[in-house]
Design a protein around this motif. Structure first.
Motif, mmCIF file in Angstrom:
data_model
loop_
_atom_site.group_PDB
_atom_site.id
_atom_site.type_symbol
_atom_site.label_atom_id
_atom_site.label_comp_id
_atom_site.label_asym_id
_atom_site.label_seq_id
_atom_site.Cartn_x
_atom_site.Cartn_y
_atom_site.Cartn_z
ATOM 1 N N LEU A 104 0.848 -1.194 0.000
ATOM 2 C CA LEU A 104 0.000 0.000 0.000
ATOM 3 C C LEU A 104 0.879 1.237 0.000
ATOM 4 O O LEU A 104 1.930 1.263 0.650
ATOM 5 N N ARG A 105 0.414 2.266 -0.700
ATOM 6 C CA ARG A 105 1.068 3.583 -0.686
ATOM 7 C C ARG A 105 -0.016 4.615 -0.445
ATOM 8 O O ARG A 105 -1.078 4.560 -1.068
ATOM 9 N N TYR A 106 0.283 5.559 0.449
ATOM 10 C CA TYR A 106 -0.691 6.594 0.755
ATOM 11 C C TYR A 106 0.017 7.774 1.411
ATOM 12 O O TYR A 106 1.184 7.689 1.781
ATOM 13 N N ARG A 107 -0.726 8.838 1.539
ATOM 14 C CA ARG A 107 -0.228 10.049 2.197
ATOM 15 C C ARG A 107 -1.085 10.250 3.438
ATOM 16 O O ARG A 107 -2.311 10.225 3.350
ATOM 17 N N ILE A 108 -0.447 10.454 4.592
ATOM 18 C CA ILE A 108 -1.165 10.546 5.860
ATOM 19 C C ILE A 108 -0.809 11.850 6.569
ATOM 20 O O ILE A 108 0.304 12.351 6.443
ATOM 21 N N ARG A 109 -1.769 12.371 7.295
ATOM 22 C CA ARG A 109 -1.530 13.545 8.138
ATOM 23 C C ARG A 109 -1.461 13.051 9.582
ATOM 24 O O ARG A 109 -2.412 12.471 10.091
ATOM 25 N N LEU A 110 -0.315 13.280 10.223
ATOM 26 C CA LEU A 110 -0.139 12.869 11.618
ATOM 27 C C LEU A 110 -1.016 13.724 12.530
ATOM 28 O O LEU A 110 -1.300 14.886 12.210
ATOM 29 N N PRO A 111 -1.408 13.171 13.685
ATOM 30 C CA PRO A 111 -2.157 14.001 14.640
ATOM 31 C C PRO A 111 -1.292 15.149 15.158
ATOM 32 O O PRO A 111 -0.055 15.100 15.098
ATOM 33 N N ASP A 112 -1.943 16.181 15.677
ATOM 34 C CA ASP A 112 -1.221 17.369 16.157
ATOM 35 C C ASP A 112 -0.164 17.021 17.197
ATOM 36 O O ASP A 112 0.943 17.557 17.159
ATOM 37 N N HIS A 113 -0.476 16.103 18.137
ATOM 38 C CA HIS A 113 0.494 15.758 19.185
ATOM 39 C C HIS A 113 1.734 15.073 18.617
ATOM 40 O O HIS A 113 2.770 15.000 19.279
ATOM 41 N N ALA A 114 1.648 14.591 17.350
ATOM 42 C CA ALA A 114 2.800 13.969 16.700
ATOM 43 C C ALA A 114 3.407 14.885 15.640
ATOM 44 O O ALA A 114 4.177 14.436 14.802
ATOM 45 N N GLY A 115 3.030 16.161 15.652
ATOM 46 C CA GLY A 115 3.636 17.131 14.744
ATOM 47 C C GLY A 115 2.734 17.623 13.631
ATOM 48 O O GLY A 115 3.016 18.635 13.009
ATOM 49 N N GLY A 116 1.651 16.869 13.316
ATOM 50 C CA GLY A 116 0.721 17.295 12.281
ATOM 51 C C GLY A 116 1.270 17.242 10.865
ATOM 52 O O GLY A 116 0.656 17.754 9.938
#
Length: 184
Positions: free
Chosen positions: A130-142
């Motif tokens: 799988l390949r994808y683009r993810i947005r980390l949660p704010d507490h992990a930098g966003g």
């Protein structure tokens, strides 16, 4: 002492060469695993209750996080959901629901609320890519990161998952986890 401009040019050329002639993790293709057994079928291997344990390595190769997760996969034909409930050492928790569509040719479309766009992949032989683009949660930098997942099905049905996270083409994290069905 070398000319700073020449040094920068050398580094840029080296980076371009590495990107062009990918090696290791990025050089794998689903076709490399054609015919390997047991054959991956995400409808079967990501179905019902699952238990997951894993570690996340930072850019220096040190473990930065450890986690467990309870997962639940449900399928209706070639469309399914995978609910994930992560518990990180240190107290953080995270939930995600994958919405998966499996094509008749083994192609995979993946969506989740923290994905940017739609992920794509392929199951082939004993592997899932799988390949994808993810947005980390704010507490992990966003941060928005490019992710490549490789999952390998073992003879006992356990899945070994290895994922790399990249920013501007540079690996910033790697995840290694196991997923296995919980006996009824």
């Amino acid at each position: 002492m070398p000319d700073p401009l020449a040094l920068i040019l050398m580094l840029v050329l080296l980076a371009l060469a590495v990107l062009k002639w990918r090696t290791g993790f990025m050089a794998q293709r689903p076709a490399d695993y054609a015919g390997t057994q047991p054959a991956a079928d995400i409808r079967r291997h990501l179905s019902g209750p699952l238990r997951c344990e894993g570690v996340i390595y930072g850019p220096t190769g040190r473990v930065t996080s450890r986690f467990t997760a309870q997962m639940e996969g449900r399928w209706d034909g070639n469309r399914g959901t995978l609910d994930e409930h992560f518990h990180y050492i240190g107290g953080n928790q995270q939930n995600r629901q994958w919405r998966l569509t499996l094509g008749n040719d083994g192609t995979i479309r993946a969506e989740a609320d923290d994905l940017i766009g739609t992920g794509t992949g392929q199951q082939e032989g004993a592997s899932v890519h799988l390949r994808y683009r993810i947005r980390l949660p704010d507490h992990a930098g966003g941060w928005a990161l490019d992710v490549t997942d490789w999952m390998y099905v073992m003879e006992n049905g356990t899945i070994i998952n290895r994922s790399q996270f990249r920013k501007f083409g540079i690996k910033v994290a790697e995840l290694v986890a196991t997923m296995r069905q919980v006996p009824a």
